[in-house]
Design an enzyme around this catalytic site. Structure first.
Site, PDB file in Angstrom:
ATOM      1  N   PRO A   1    -108.690  19.348 -52.501  1.00  0.00           N
ATOM      2  CA  PRO A   1    -108.387  18.682 -53.774  1.00  0.00           C
ATOM      3  C   PRO A   1    -107.482  19.527 -54.649  1.00  0.00           C
ATOM      4  CG  PRO A   1    -110.562  19.676 -53.862  1.00  0.00           C
ATOM      5  CD  PRO A   1    -110.066  19.858 -52.447  1.00  0.00           C
ATOM      6  N   GLY A   2    -106.466  18.920 -55.219  1.00  0.00           N
ATOM      7  CA  GLY A   2    -105.593  19.614 -56.153  1.00  0.00           C
ATOM      8  C   GLY A   2    -105.602  18.888 -57.485  1.00  0.00           C
TER       9      GLY A   2
ATOM     10  N   CYS B   1     -79.989  16.527 -72.093  1.00  0.00           N
ATOM     11  CA  CYS B   1     -78.793  15.704 -71.899  1.00  0.00           C
ATOM     12  C   CYS B   1     -78.849  14.999 -70.549  1.00  0.00           C
ATOM     13  CB  CYS B   1     -77.541  16.568 -72.012  1.00  0.00           C
ATOM     14  SG  CYS B   1     -76.039  15.574 -72.037  1.00  0.00           S
ATOM     15  N   GLU B   2     -79.812  14.126 -70.413  1.00  0.00           N
ATOM     16  CA  GLU B   2     -79.990  13.210 -69.288  1.00  0.00           C
ATOM     17  C   GLU B   2     -80.848  12.069 -69.816  1.00  0.00           C
ATOM     18  OE1 GLU B   2     -78.814  13.242 -66.228  1.00  0.00           O
ATOM     19  OE2 GLU B   2     -77.903  15.240 -66.241  1.00  0.00           O
TER      20      GLU B   2
END
Length: 399
Positions: free
Chosen positions: A259-260, A327-328
């Site tokens: 599990p993460g 700036c995206e």
């Protein structure tokens, strides 16, 4: 940890900042351990969040560690995990990285024929290994995080079993574990049972087998109405299947899961500040002091994060499109209902513990945020916010 605690952290440490609640991690781990038989072990998938303090805390709970790079292995050892509690499962690495892991004496999981042959020819039975199998089970949420399908780069196809057997026979390989991982956000416990049945069939071909590793993919809820993987039901079904197999064959294996996100996802809260409220002809934008350089999941695979206004929780609800400051096009949420947002209000992104900071970057030469661990009722700074000099730390000026 309350919203009042989060606001205090935002004012004390500034924003953006990731905050992790240790109590949430502990409760998730105990939910797993109480749902499965004692012969089941859990290895935290380090790639979800690798801050050394998080690793130390999870180690103190008794978990093992699942690593996908040699540096995650080194971090795990530094955090106090013993080498027998670490599994190294790299992908598309060369033999040198496998050999580095051998020197550290951790469990090693090999996921392609090429490395299997190289390893076998050089080391034979001198070092026991796991083999990662691709079961060709399509499971998980977004296709970008499904790993068990036929076109996946992960694992050795179950249809290559004869090739694996030839390598084992010709090089005298000692295979002590089988591993498979089909993807993330698996809602149906029967997907794991399907994988376990495949493991049982494959086990007949590996006489020295001790461990069966089912990977993970346990789902956590992100919004109202979302389901969480029913680990209690899964635990009962797995125990029934293992008992039946043992009764039929006399063989008994230790079962592993990795599990993460299930452990750290809900524990994480990402705090940001509203920079501007921008009204256009069609939309009201809430522009915050972060971007996908800090939390890429919504842009990368359309993940949903609940967003709340901590500064104005009783404000009238309005509809905002929440966007970042890089700036995206970095849209976190379209047309989301929030309590009225005023410039400088503190907002929180929930369920941000997994793959948030871990996937962050310095895109646009923006600084990475700080991290805070809320432990025993106190907020502890566990990573300083980047400073300008950090952007130049490894650059070599030649002009």
């Amino acid at each position: 940890m309350t919203n009042k605690d989060l606001l205090k952290i935002a004012h004390q440490h500034g924003t953006p900042v990731y905050v992790y609640d240790a109590e949430s991690i502990r409760l998730q781990y105990e939910k797993l351990t109480s749902s499965f038989h004692s012969h089941t072990r859990f290895f935290y998938a380090a790639k979800a969040l690798t801050n050394i303090n998080i690793l130390k805390y999870i180690e103190s709970l008794g978990a093992g560690l699942d690593c996908v790079s040699i540096n995650e292995v080194r971090l795990g050892l530094r955090a106090g995990f013993t080498n027998d509690r670490i599994l190294f499962t790299p992908n598309c690495v060369d033999l040198k990285e496998i050999e580095d892991a051998m020197e550290l004496k951790v469990h090693i999981n090999i996921d392609n024929i090429s490395i299997l042959e190289q390893f076998g020819n050089r080391y034979g039975s001198s070092y026991p290994i796991f083999i990662r199998i691709n079961p060709h089970i399509y499971a998980g949420g977004n296709h970008k995080i499904s790993t068990g399908h036929i076109d996946s780069k992960f694992g050795i196809s179950i249809h290559q079993l004869r090739h694996i057997e030839r390598v084992m026979k010709s090089t005298n390989l000692l295979v002590e574990g089988l591993h498979m991982h089909t993807g993330s956000e698996i809602k149906d416990p029967d997907v794991f049972l399907q994988g376990l049945e495949i493991m049982f069939e494959l086990a007949e071909h590996f006489p020295d087998l001790k461990y069966l590793d089912m990977g993970s993919g346990f789902k956590i809820p992100y919004q109202e109405g979302d389901l969480e993987t029913d680990v209690k039901t899964l635990g009962k079904k797995v125990e029934k299947a293992l008992s039946a197999y043992q009764k039929e064959t006399g063989k008994k294996f230790q079962l592993w899961f990795e599990p993460g996100k299930f452990l750290v996802g809900n524990s994480g809260h990402f705090l940001v500040k509203a920079n501007v409220i921008k009204q256009t002809t069609a939309t009201v934008f809430c522009g915050i002091n972060s971007g996908f350089n800090h939390l890429i999941r919504p842009m990368f695979y359309d993940s949903y994060h609940l967003i709340e206004n901590l500064s104005n929780p009783r404000g009238a609800q309005r509809i905002y499109t929440v966007v970042g400051n890089i700036c995206e096009t970095d849209t976190f949420a379209w047309d989301r209902k929030l309590n009225e947002v005023r410039e400088s209000d503190v907002l929180v992104f929930r369920n941000a513990g997994a793959y948030g900071f871990e996937m962050s970057s310095n895109f646009n030469s923006r600084l990475k945020p700080a991290e805070v661990l809320f432990l025993d009722g106190k907020a502890h700074l566990i990573r300083k916010r980047d400073e300008f000099e950090d952007l130049l730390r490894n650059q070599i000026e030649i002009l």
